[in-house]
Design an enzyme around this catalytic site. Sequence first.
Site, PDB file in Angstrom:
ATOM      1  N   ARG A  40      18.032  25.804 -27.431  1.00 31.03           N
ATOM      2  CA  ARG A  40      19.077  26.732 -27.891  1.00 31.03           C
ATOM      3  C   ARG A  40      18.712  28.154 -27.483  1.00 31.03           C
ATOM      4  O   ARG A  40      19.549  28.914 -27.028  1.00 31.03           O
ATOM      5  CB  ARG A  40      19.259  26.612 -29.403  1.00 31.03           C
ATOM      6  CG  ARG A  40      20.239  25.545 -29.834  1.00 31.03           C
ATOM      7  CD  ARG A  40      19.979  24.192 -29.175  1.00 31.03           C
ATOM      8  NE  ARG A  40      20.879  23.158 -29.624  1.00 31.03           N
ATOM      9  CZ  ARG A  40      20.610  22.312 -30.621  1.00 31.03           C
ATOM     10  NH1 ARG A  40      19.438  22.355 -31.243  1.00 31.03           N
ATOM     11  NH2 ARG A  40      21.481  21.394 -30.961  1.00 31.03           N
TER      12      ARG A  40
ATOM     13  N   ASP B 212      18.710  19.785 -24.564  1.00 23.82           N
ATOM     14  CA  ASP B 212      19.845  19.720 -25.501  1.00 23.82           C
ATOM     15  C   ASP B 212      21.087  20.162 -24.740  1.00 23.82           C
ATOM     16  O   ASP B 212      21.006  20.460 -23.541  1.00 23.82           O
ATOM     17  CB  ASP B 212      19.582  20.588 -26.746  1.00 23.82           C
ATOM     18  CG  ASP B 212      20.161  19.938 -28.002  1.00 23.82           C
ATOM     19  OD1 ASP B 212      21.380  19.667 -28.007  1.00 23.82           O
ATOM     20  OD2 ASP B 212      19.415  19.688 -28.966  1.00 23.82           O
TER      21      ASP B 212
ATOM     22  N   HIS C 218      23.593  15.047 -27.317  1.00 23.25           N
ATOM     23  CA  HIS C 218      22.919  16.326 -27.015  1.00 23.25           C
ATOM     24  C   HIS C 218      22.542  16.413 -25.543  1.00 23.25           C
ATOM     25  O   HIS C 218      21.425  16.813 -25.198  1.00 23.25           O
ATOM     26  CB  HIS C 218      21.677  16.491 -27.899  1.00 23.25           C
ATOM     27  CG  HIS C 218      22.025  16.770 -29.338  1.00 23.25           C
ATOM     28  ND1 HIS C 218      22.504  17.996 -29.755  1.00 23.25           N
ATOM     29  CD2 HIS C 218      21.993  15.987 -30.440  1.00 23.25           C
ATOM     30  CE1 HIS C 218      22.732  17.954 -31.062  1.00 23.25           C
ATOM     31  NE2 HIS C 218      22.434  16.748 -31.503  1.00 23.25           N
TER      32      HIS C 218
ATOM     33  N   ASP D  25      19.870  11.448 -32.064  1.00 22.70           N
ATOM     34  CA  ASP D  25      20.654  11.943 -33.199  1.00 22.70           C
ATOM     35  C   ASP D  25      22.051  12.368 -32.748  1.00 22.70           C
ATOM     36  O   ASP D  25      22.295  12.623 -31.573  1.00 22.70           O
ATOM     37  CB  ASP D  25      19.953  13.146 -33.854  1.00 22.70           C
ATOM     38  CG  ASP D  25      19.738  14.293 -32.865  1.00 22.70           C
ATOM     39  OD1 ASP D  25      19.469  14.000 -31.688  1.00 22.70           O
ATOM     40  OD2 ASP D  25      19.845  15.466 -33.264  1.00 22.70           O
ATOM     41  N   GLU D  26      22.934  12.439 -33.704  1.00 20.68           N
ATOM     42  CA  GLU D  26      24.248  13.085 -33.571  1.00 20.68           C
ATOM     43  C   GLU D  26      24.948  12.736 -32.254  1.00 20.68           C
ATOM     44  O   GLU D  26      25.174  13.604 -31.405  1.00 20.68           O
ATOM     45  CB  GLU D  26      24.073  14.605 -33.707  1.00 20.68           C
ATOM     46  CG  GLU D  26      23.548  15.002 -35.076  1.00 20.68           C
ATOM     47  CD  GLU D  26      23.338  16.498 -35.228  1.00 20.68           C
ATOM     48  OE1 GLU D  26      23.641  17.009 -36.313  1.00 20.68           O
ATOM     49  OE2 GLU D  26      22.857  17.155 -34.287  1.00 20.68           O
TER      50      GLU D  26
ATOM     51  N   TYR E 205      13.396  22.388 -42.790  1.00 20.55           N
ATOM     52  CA  TYR E 205      14.032  22.999 -41.620  1.00 20.55           C
ATOM     53  C   TYR E 205      13.850  24.512 -41.790  1.00 20.55           C
ATOM     54  O   TYR E 205      14.525  25.135 -42.611  1.00 20.55           O
ATOM     55  CB  TYR E 205      15.522  22.614 -41.532  1.00 20.55           C
ATOM     56  CG  TYR E 205      15.788  21.366 -40.722  1.00 20.55           C
ATOM     57  CD1 TYR E 205      14.866  20.327 -40.712  1.00 20.55           C
ATOM     58  CD2 TYR E 205      16.947  21.223 -39.966  1.00 20.55           C
ATOM     59  CE1 TYR E 205      15.107  19.176 -39.955  1.00 20.55           C
ATOM     60  CE2 TYR E 205      17.189  20.084 -39.214  1.00 20.55           C
ATOM     61  CZ  TYR E 205      16.269  19.070 -39.212  1.00 20.55           C
ATOM     62  OH  TYR E 205      16.502  17.940 -38.475  1.00 20.55           O
TER      63      TYR E 205
ATOM     64  N   ASP F 203      14.712  26.892 -40.025  1.00 18.84           N
ATOM     65  CA  ASP F 203      15.822  27.766 -39.633  1.00 18.84           C
ATOM     66  C   ASP F 203      16.667  28.140 -40.855  1.00 18.84           C
ATOM     67  O   ASP F 203      17.396  29.124 -40.829  1.00 18.84           O
ATOM     68  CB  ASP F 203      16.702  27.126 -38.550  1.00 18.84           C
ATOM     69  CG  ASP F 203      16.856  25.628 -38.702  1.00 18.84           C
ATOM     70  OD1 ASP F 203      15.844  24.950 -38.962  1.00 18.84           O
ATOM     71  OD2 ASP F 203      17.983  25.126 -38.571  1.00 18.84           O
TER      72      ASP F 203
ATOM     73  N   TRP G 241      15.019  25.014 -35.452  1.00 16.17           N
ATOM     74  CA  TRP G 241      16.152  25.025 -34.511  1.00 16.17           C
ATOM     75  C   TRP G 241      16.527  26.468 -34.278  1.00 16.17           C
ATOM     76  O   TRP G 241      16.670  27.236 -35.224  1.00 16.17           O
ATOM     77  CB  TRP G 241      17.317  24.209 -35.087  1.00 16.17           C
ATOM     78  CG  TRP G 241      16.916  22.807 -35.414  1.00 16.17           C
ATOM     79  CD1 TRP G 241      16.557  22.306 -36.635  1.00 16.17           C
ATOM     80  CD2 TRP G 241      16.787  21.708 -34.492  1.00 16.17           C
ATOM     81  NE1 TRP G 241      16.226  20.971 -36.523  1.00 16.17           N
ATOM     82  CE2 TRP G 241      16.354  20.578 -35.224  1.00 16.17           C
ATOM     83  CE3 TRP G 241      16.996  21.576 -33.126  1.00 16.17           C
ATOM     84  CZ2 TRP G 241      16.130  19.339 -34.629  1.00 16.17           C
ATOM     85  CZ3 TRP G 241      16.769  20.331 -32.528  1.00 16.17           C
ATOM     86  CH2 TRP G 241      16.349  19.237 -33.286  1.00 16.17           C
ATOM     87  N   THR G 242      16.737  26.841 -33.014  1.00 13.36           N
ATOM     88  CA  THR G 242      16.737  28.272 -32.703  1.00 13.36           C
ATOM     89  C   THR G 242      18.115  28.846 -32.353  1.00 13.36           C
ATOM     90  O   THR G 242      18.187  29.844 -31.651  1.00 13.36           O
ATOM     91  CB  THR G 242      15.759  28.548 -31.542  1.00 13.36           C
ATOM     92  OG1 THR G 242      16.175  27.753 -30.406  1.00 13.36           O
ATOM     93  CG2 THR G 242      14.336  28.218 -31.902  1.00 13.36           C
TER      94      THR G 242
HETATM   95  C1  ACM Z   1      18.763  17.145 -36.077  1.00 15.73           C
HETATM   96  O1  ACM Z   1      18.593  18.089 -36.839  1.00 15.73           O
HETATM   97  N1  ACM Z   1      19.953  16.947 -35.520  1.00 15.73           N
HETATM   98  C2  ACM Z   1      17.702  16.229 -35.751  1.00 15.73           C
END
Ligand code: ACM
Length: 551
Positions: free
Chosen positions: A149, A178, A249, A318-319, A410, A412, A460-461
């Site tokens: 990011r 990502d 991602h 993920d996602e 997390y 962030d 996460w940035t």
């Molecule tokens: C994540 O926070 N999507 C692993």
Amino acid sequence: MPLDLVDLVPAPVSVEHGEGAFVLREATALAAGPGTEGVAHWLRSALGAALARPLPPGQPGAPDTVTLRLDAALAPEAYRLTVGTAAVELVGGGPAGVFWGAQTFRQLLGPDAYRRACADPGAERAVARQVVEDAPRFAWRGLMLDVSRHFMPKDGVLRYLDLLAAHKLNVFHFHLTDDQGWRVEIKRFPRLTEVGAWRSRTKYGHRASPLWTEEPHGGFYTQDDIREIVAYAAERHISVVPEIDIPGHSQAAIAAYPELGNTDVIDTTRLSVWDTWGVNPNVLAPTDNTLRFYEGVLEEILRLFPAATSPFVHIGGDECPKDQWKASATARARIEELGLAGEDELQSWFIRHFDRWLTERGRRLIGWDEILEGGLAPGAAVSSWRGYAGGIEAARAGHDVVMCPEQQVYLDHRQADGPDEPMPIGYVRTLEDVYRFEPVPSELTEAEARHVLGTQANVWTEVMRDQGRVDYQVFPRLAAFAEVAWSALPAPAARDFAGFERRMRAHYARLDALGVGYRPPGGPLPWQKRPAPEKMEGGLGRPIDGSPPNV
Ligand code: ACM
């Protein structure tokens, strides 16, 4: 002496103080027993520069000598540090144990021991007589850094490895790919970094906020950079877990190689590296071409990250929205050909393929907890991020787990409420919240709990565009996290947070010497504050009620 009178962070298992002190002089020698030469090299370079103590080679056990040696009776990461008045002995079960003991010795020498050059060569460097016995609670004590990011230049990554080592953390999870950027050079697919490492604009924060702006962004690590990072980590007994995210991602990869996307659903030649945040619909096509492409990527990744220091490879998982697969004739044909029940099983088909592929090459796959959906090989491990549930399910199914629940670790997420916090994201997680985080849920039996390899904090940035912002989010909470990961703390409610805060006074002085831009206990400094007073409408991330990301 009770632990709260000792200023070590993370707290050791035990400390016994005696009368008197050892004085580290210019002539003090360093004797390295077999297997400890690497730690001796590190100690000489770290303390030599910081304190003007060159630590010339000496005889084990001689007066005015620091002796390092191994003792197989101790666990590999355990150590015993005996500071006498005439000499110091540091014994570890393995080189890693000696290294963690060396970190403790450095803490005992005072904040100047963290400088890169000697501020005061004439200063007396005394350490109180004592015996420290210590060993970590968890084998996996990690930090995940998202360099996609916002790219962190190599020097910043090396600096973070030093910061991990100073906190006795031993796993660096390197989130290299990502939607917003591909950050590792892959020789056979040069467009991954020629195209995938750059985006034409980037956002800071919420659309409605005055901080929202646009700016090009990018960067990547060459293969030489990666080898340097891996070697630097290895000297510090830190394992690096590279993450190459599939099948979601992946927009940066698809922007570079459009054939990786679902070309019968959208015109993937029109995609560019993503310039905003959230969960992205542009996922990999379930084709043989995609599998061969990522096998090619992973072949280079395995060479860059050798098995000895990178036994695990993270494949994300993920996602992954399934909308394009639902609309794709190619995906439907694949589902039919494989006899799968539907799109959800296509995701596990991807994961199981690379699970087998990595296992055949002597590595272990690790992925975010979505990878549990569909069954895994026995050696695969899970990063439990959507709370504890995935970790509990994985441990009960016999899989190893790294606990990193979003709600707890997390980093962030903001550290305090109030208008001064820079660019709020998610919900409030204070220093005390992190200190009271318990990685092993009480639902697990003792046998199941043995599958919890440990824990990691994730960063996460999206809203961290430079090192100062990363420092602010990570510190001081990483110190609390390190104590959770290393020290045998009591149950959360019984933890002595006031004692931790007292020890943190000494630790802030170390962070100052290191130049870490932490959040001070009294709140952000003027240049750390959010520049505009406007309300941020929740910022980025998932609010605790689970509603969608506010981007
Ligand atoms: C994540 O926070 N999507 C692993």
